[in-house]
Design a protein around this motif. Structure first.
Motif, PDB file in Angstrom:
ATOM      1  N   TYR A   8       5.248  -6.669 -43.048  1.00 43.32           N
ATOM      2  CA  TYR A   8       5.977  -5.469 -43.448  1.00 43.32           C
ATOM      3  C   TYR A   8       6.410  -5.580 -44.909  1.00 43.32           C
ATOM      4  N   ALA A  90       4.503   0.528 -45.637  1.00 43.37           N
ATOM      5  CA  ALA A  90       5.240   1.595 -44.943  1.00 43.37           C
ATOM      6  C   ALA A  90       4.566   1.937 -43.618  1.00 43.37           C
ATOM      7  N   CYS A  92       5.737   2.436 -40.710  1.00 41.29           N
ATOM      8  CA  CYS A  92       6.383   3.484 -39.911  1.00 41.29           C
ATOM      9  C   CYS A  92       6.137   4.869 -40.499  1.00 41.29           C
ATOM     10  N   LEU A  93       6.123   4.953 -41.814  1.00 42.61           N
ATOM     11  CA  LEU A  93       5.813   6.230 -42.456  1.00 42.61           C
ATOM     12  C   LEU A  93       4.361   6.632 -42.158  1.00 42.61           C
ATOM     13  N   PHE A 378      11.641   9.943 -45.002  1.00 44.85           N
ATOM     14  CA  PHE A 378      11.481   8.531 -45.348  1.00 44.85           C
ATOM     15  C   PHE A 378      12.647   7.697 -44.814  1.00 44.85           C
ATOM     16  N   GLU A 382      11.664   4.800 -42.385  1.00 43.74           N
ATOM     17  CA  GLU A 382      11.604   3.502 -43.079  1.00 43.74           C
ATOM     18  C   GLU A 382      12.975   2.853 -43.229  1.00 43.74           C
TER      19      GLU A 382
ATOM     20  N   MET B  81      11.685  -4.312 -40.820  1.00 40.98           N
ATOM     21  CA  MET B  81      11.887  -3.392 -41.946  1.00 40.98           C
ATOM     22  C   MET B  81      13.002  -3.878 -42.869  1.00 40.98           C
ATOM     23  N   TYR B 155      15.468   6.640 -35.852  1.00 45.25           N
ATOM     24  CA  TYR B 155      14.182   5.941 -35.746  1.00 45.25           C
ATOM     25  C   TYR B 155      13.549   6.139 -34.373  1.00 45.25           C
TER      26      TYR B 155
END
Lengths: 461, 461
Positions: A8, A90, A92-93, A378, A382, B81, B155
């Motif tokens: 990550y 990124a 997750c984005l 975002f 993120e 993250m 999230y």
């Protein structure tokens, strides 16, 4: 290398951190035009600039041939307190967007100044200290630069006098208090402490100040005080040199995992972050080693690249600074007060201006509401609440990733996440309440700015 | 290993991150006493707690024998993250103090919630989501926990209702806006939306609220809404379990470089950070493998350990929560409004309370001004502006390092830097302006708190 093998966050080891800054000008065929004396229109040399700037910083400002400047140990040790900054994948984005694009961001917000500004602040403070100076003066608008410089000066035991645009001084008391906690003196600008400040107050008694005016006050103070010099957080070539640490780390981290970016995106106000991020990649492009797309993202309300002129212009309102050849809206241009955060400077770093002029870089202007929509998305996926400035780059990174979704291309996108938005909650509140507005200057607004451009023979725009 | 070989910041690789949380209770001979029903004084079991808490979290709360709970992949991915968090060698602080001590701090502030709270927020939100719930309710005082939970819920796509102590809601609008940006609803407490809130407003029309009252409102809301449960950011044993990730990472990082700490220091409000930081080290101590000194640091204005009683007490003002046996000042105790930041809870996590009662841990109380002096010194030399809460630990770490200077001992000191102070600038401003005051409760103040303790046969204090 499979997706899972890329962490990550890619952190370099301390011994992989850059030992030199990279001076992009050394690889440019068309060098940026020299600074000119605003009165004589003559190029300014080392001696001309000494009353205002620190000696070593002038050398860096003027040198367009030396490719690498070693980073002094003291500065590298300071860097180690908050660098290397992570290059974040990124994941997750990407998942949220359902894009085949691979998105990375270089996150510069993990330090108390909240942005990349600290990279140049510590360098400038170091050279001032090394020269035996007592202190430095500067201006700050949104407050990132003033905070960064205060931190650097506190670390080195240097006095720090900050002129803070009055409207920010009043609306951002927390920024002011961080600077005070680090021992800086913070004066709302315009102030009674300088001649230029008193003149402006007499002419415009109710004024809430401007960056251009604060610059003029800081320069006047530095030149009148024994043992002081003026320092600046963006626009200058020396700042871009120091900020190259962003790009050098980014490149080292990508190289470590064999990742080659297709597109590199950065927000652009005065250009310090964008210039630093793209420097080593642009160097490869200039040397014909590899091609990349570079995208500068600016606010539609202050579109220096996309609607400005490439011309010599004043850097400040008081016209005490040298003229610089750059993409500019004119020093008379007043960005909408409605626009949140930074990126409101009328001009642009001369190196970036030349590169854009030569077609080596693209630029897009984006509107404020769409920037905050990108910021919120975002933040949710993120986990980082981004600065409004940085969110301009997020907006375009998302747009580029969505184009990949349409075409199916697995492009690698890298963008600069310059900082966090913890001191910008007034702007977020406006957005949350649905009260945020967009603003695009009319042709007439722009013309008023262009009308104030100085006439420099041979450099008509 | 020489000084130079230890980097400024020790980052674990992602594959070195903990895969399980550690449950310290498994290694305790004297287990913490069970939660009791506030009315019947009977120990509360799984079924008793189900209307309020998520199922899996109750299992974690009640289990005092299982040593390790695997961290689900989804939570580990979220951790990636912003974790691993750095273990920082405070070289610059050591130099400033001219101490032979080696100082390390585990920095948990590099995420948008600004503190370690996110470690448990994502776990609690995950188990709520996994149970098929619609949302969660909670309270927040200073705002760190509410922010962390909002981030975790955003999230995972879970609704989040935060009751924010009214005085904070009004004085910390920026904290409120972060939560709103993450999609949480934020209600000032006491509010008209709950029975307990309406009752309190009727009795005390001008009240600015309290944490205890906000807890009661959040619990009432959770139990009345279909598909909702209540979650809490500190005090509970489940929270300490999740926060063990701090200590596990710290230990792994130290082990990697062969460093053995002599003293481990953490600030203590409800105990979540301190408990998480010391867990694996205390485990070694309990198992007789290695000895360490542990120091809990609390504010002199709210001295649960150093001046409280070890007794069963209410966890909230409305007395809707179970009784817990802990070090407490009594749920009637009102900490001085003058005290900045968190660490104002009247009680303390039951595990830590038992350990302190058994003489396995020390505690000291420190005054506010000296805490901010330490904070400012730390900010100037280490570059991070610390949260007021975290600065309690900094204060005592500096004190311990100065003792080493006197004795010449090269002790290794580790402390928890739980967060950043970016939303605490009102407190810093007070300090900068010389207006900060210290406050120590009188014996009479304490007695008023103790008078409200419930009588539980067999557990008289």
């Amino acid at each position: 290398m499979s997706k899972k093998e890329i962490p990550y966050k890619i952190y370099l080891e301390e011994n992989e951190m850059p030992t030199s800054w990279y001076n992009l000008r050394a690889d440019m065929k068309n060098k940026p035009a020299p600074l000119l004396n605003a009165k004589t229109l003559e190029p300014m040399g080392y001696e001309d600039l000494r009353p205002v700037f620190c000696d070593e910083l002038i050398r860096q400002e003027l040198d367009d041939t030396t490719a690498y400047f070693p980073i002094p140990d003291e500065i590298r040790n300071f860097y180690k307190m908050y660098r290397p900054s992570p290059l974040v994948r990124a994941y997750c984005l990407e998942e949220k967007l359902q894009t085949p694009a691979k998105i990375y961001y270089k996150f510069e917000g993990n330090n108390t100044s909240g942005s990349h500004k600290l990279n140049s602040a510590i360098a400038q403070a170091y050279y001032a200290k090394n020269q035996g100076l007592k202190g430095v003066t500067t201006e700050t608008g949104a407050g990132q630069w003033g905070t960064a410089l205060s931190m650097a000066c506190a670390y080195l035991g240097l006095d720090c006098k900050v002129f803070m645009v009055k409207v920010s001084y009043e609306q951002k008391p927390f920024r002011r208090e961080i600077m005070r906690t680090y021992g800086a003196s913070v004066t709302p600008s315009p102030s009674e402490t300088t001649k230029v400040g008193r003149e402006i107050l007499e002419r415009h008694p109710g004024t809430t100040g401007s960056l251009g005016c604060a610059i003029s006050e800081a320069v006047e103070t530095a030149t009148n005080l024994d043992g002081y010099r003026y320092v600046l957080g963006s626009v200058l070539n020396q700042v871009m040199l120091h900020q190259s640490v962003i790009g050098l780390e980014t490149k080292a981290a990508l190289d470590k995992y064999g990742i080659v970016p297709d597109v590199i995106i950065g927000c652009a106000g005065g250009g310090s972050n964008l210039g630093g991020l793209i420097a080593p990649f642009m160097g490869e492009k200039l040397r014909g080693e590899r091609d990349y797309r570079f995208i500068a993202v600016e606010p539609a309300s202050c579109p220096s690249f996309t609607r400005g002129k490439f011309a010599y212009d004043y850097c400040d309102t008081g016209m005490v600074c040298p003229l610089a050849k750059m993409h500019t809206l004119g020093s008379n241009f007043i960005p909408s007060s409605n626009h949140a955060g930074g990126l409101r400077y009328h001009g642009m770093n001369p190196i970036l201006s030349q590169l854009y002029h030569d077609g080596l870089m693209e630029a897009v202007a984006v509107e404020q509401t769409s920037v905050f929509e990108a910021a919120q998305m975002f933040a949710k996926v993120e986990g980082i609440l981004p600065a409004p400035e940085s969110s301009h780059a997020i907006r375009v990174a998302i747009d580029e990733a969505m184009k990949c979704k349409e075409t199916g291309e697995e492009k690698t996108i890298v963008f600069g996440l310059t900082g966090t938005g913890y001191f910008d909650m007034v702007a977020y509140q406006k957005f949350n309440d649905g009260l945020m507005q967009d603003y695009v200057p009319t042709e007439e607004d722009l013309q008023r700015g262009f009308d104030g451009l100085p006439s420099v023979p041979g450099h008509e725009c």
